[in-house]
Design an enzyme around this catalytic site. Structure first.
Site, mmCIF file in Angstrom:
data_model
loop_
_atom_site.group_PDB
_atom_site.id
_atom_site.type_symbol
_atom_site.label_atom_id
_atom_site.label_comp_id
_atom_site.label_asym_id
_atom_site.label_seq_id
_atom_site.Cartn_x
_atom_site.Cartn_y
_atom_site.Cartn_z
ATOM 1 N N HIS A 12 72.369 18.170 -8.604
ATOM 2 C CA HIS A 12 72.033 17.062 -7.714
ATOM 3 C C HIS A 12 73.118 16.855 -6.656
ATOM 4 O O HIS A 12 74.273 17.258 -6.820
ATOM 5 C CB HIS A 12 71.853 15.770 -8.513
ATOM 6 C CG HIS A 12 73.091 15.368 -9.257
ATOM 7 N ND1 HIS A 12 74.136 14.683 -8.661
ATOM 8 C CD2 HIS A 12 73.466 15.561 -10.534
ATOM 9 C CE1 HIS A 12 75.088 14.471 -9.537
ATOM 10 N NE2 HIS A 12 74.714 14.993 -10.692
ATOM 11 N N GLU A 92 71.296 14.710 -17.952
ATOM 12 C CA GLU A 92 72.749 14.767 -18.053
ATOM 13 C C GLU A 92 73.195 14.539 -19.498
ATOM 14 O O GLU A 92 72.464 13.954 -20.315
ATOM 15 C CB GLU A 92 73.352 13.677 -17.142
ATOM 16 C CG GLU A 92 74.865 13.516 -17.200
ATOM 17 C CD GLU A 92 75.629 14.715 -16.689
ATOM 18 O OE1 GLU A 92 75.633 15.736 -17.407
ATOM 19 O OE2 GLU A 92 76.222 14.616 -15.599
#
Length: 219
Positions: A12, A92
């Site tokens: 990201h 994550e």
């Protein structure tokens, strides 16, 4: 089996948590947005990725976090050529809920001493835990290749640690190899390319911050 010609792993863009770690005390990790720089990084990555994919179809998997969804949207891919799915197993590493900044800093120091793969954050995950769920995702991904209509490209929008663990699982790297690697930068990617021998290779290595130190014969 219709194996894709390329599998692109994309981290990201820059998030507010990348520039201000106090934000974790006020907002949950999954809700953190991209910064203005992060949105620009996603757009710049999109220019290159659109050229790479051309007019080919893409099967995309996106971590369920806000910053990964925003990164995917920022790429500007042709919606008519992309099959996109949210994939929770690509999230994550979990560091626990409503994180205390000083406690996380202490735990990161403990992790550095203990080992990034094995250290488990209090109320969170270890790298080994993430490895297990990434492995489960890979099993699903391989089953999807059985469809003869599978797109020639796979795009995975995820997180730096998850990218490294994906490659560790795919290429059978050792724990020592994993421990020696650095995360890619925001909006950086690595591509697994299918060769004429039927094997995938990584287009470029991850940076190393140290030399691997294995316990045994596999190092």
């Amino acid at each position: 089996m219709a194996r894709p010609r390329r599998i692109v792993l994309l981290r990201h863009g820059e998030s507010v948590g990348n520039v201000d770690d106090t934000v974790y005390e006020r907002e949950p990790d999954h809700a953190l947005a991209l910064t203005r720089a992060g949105r620009r990084q996603a757009e710049e990555a999109g220019h290159t990725l659109r050229e790479m994919f051309g007019h080919e179809r893409i099967s995309a998997y996106v971590s369920p976090y806000r910053r990964t969804h925003q990164t995917f949207r920022g790429l500007g891919l042709d919606a008519g050529r992309v099959r996109v799915r949210e994939e929770p197993r690509l999230r994550e590493q979990d560091w626990g809920n409503w994180q205390d900044r000083d406690d996380v800093r202490r735990q990161k120091a403990y992790r550095d001493a203990y080992g990034h793969f094995f250290y488990r954050f209090a109320q969170g995950e270890s790298g080994a835990d993430v490895y297990d769920r990434v492995g489960a995702f890979l099993e699903s991904l391989w089953r999807s290749f059985e469809d003869p209509r599978h797109p020639p490209n796979v795009l995975i929008v995820t997180h730096g640690l998850t990218m490294r663990l994906f490659c560790m699982r795919w290429f059978h790297w050792t724990v020592a190899d994993f421990e020696s690697l650095s995360n890619p930068g925001n909006a950086e990617w690595r591509t697994l390319l299918l060769g004429p021998d039927g094997r995938y290779r990584l287009d470029r290595p991850f940076d190393r911050w140290c030399e691997p130190r294995s316990y045994g014969v596999t190092g």
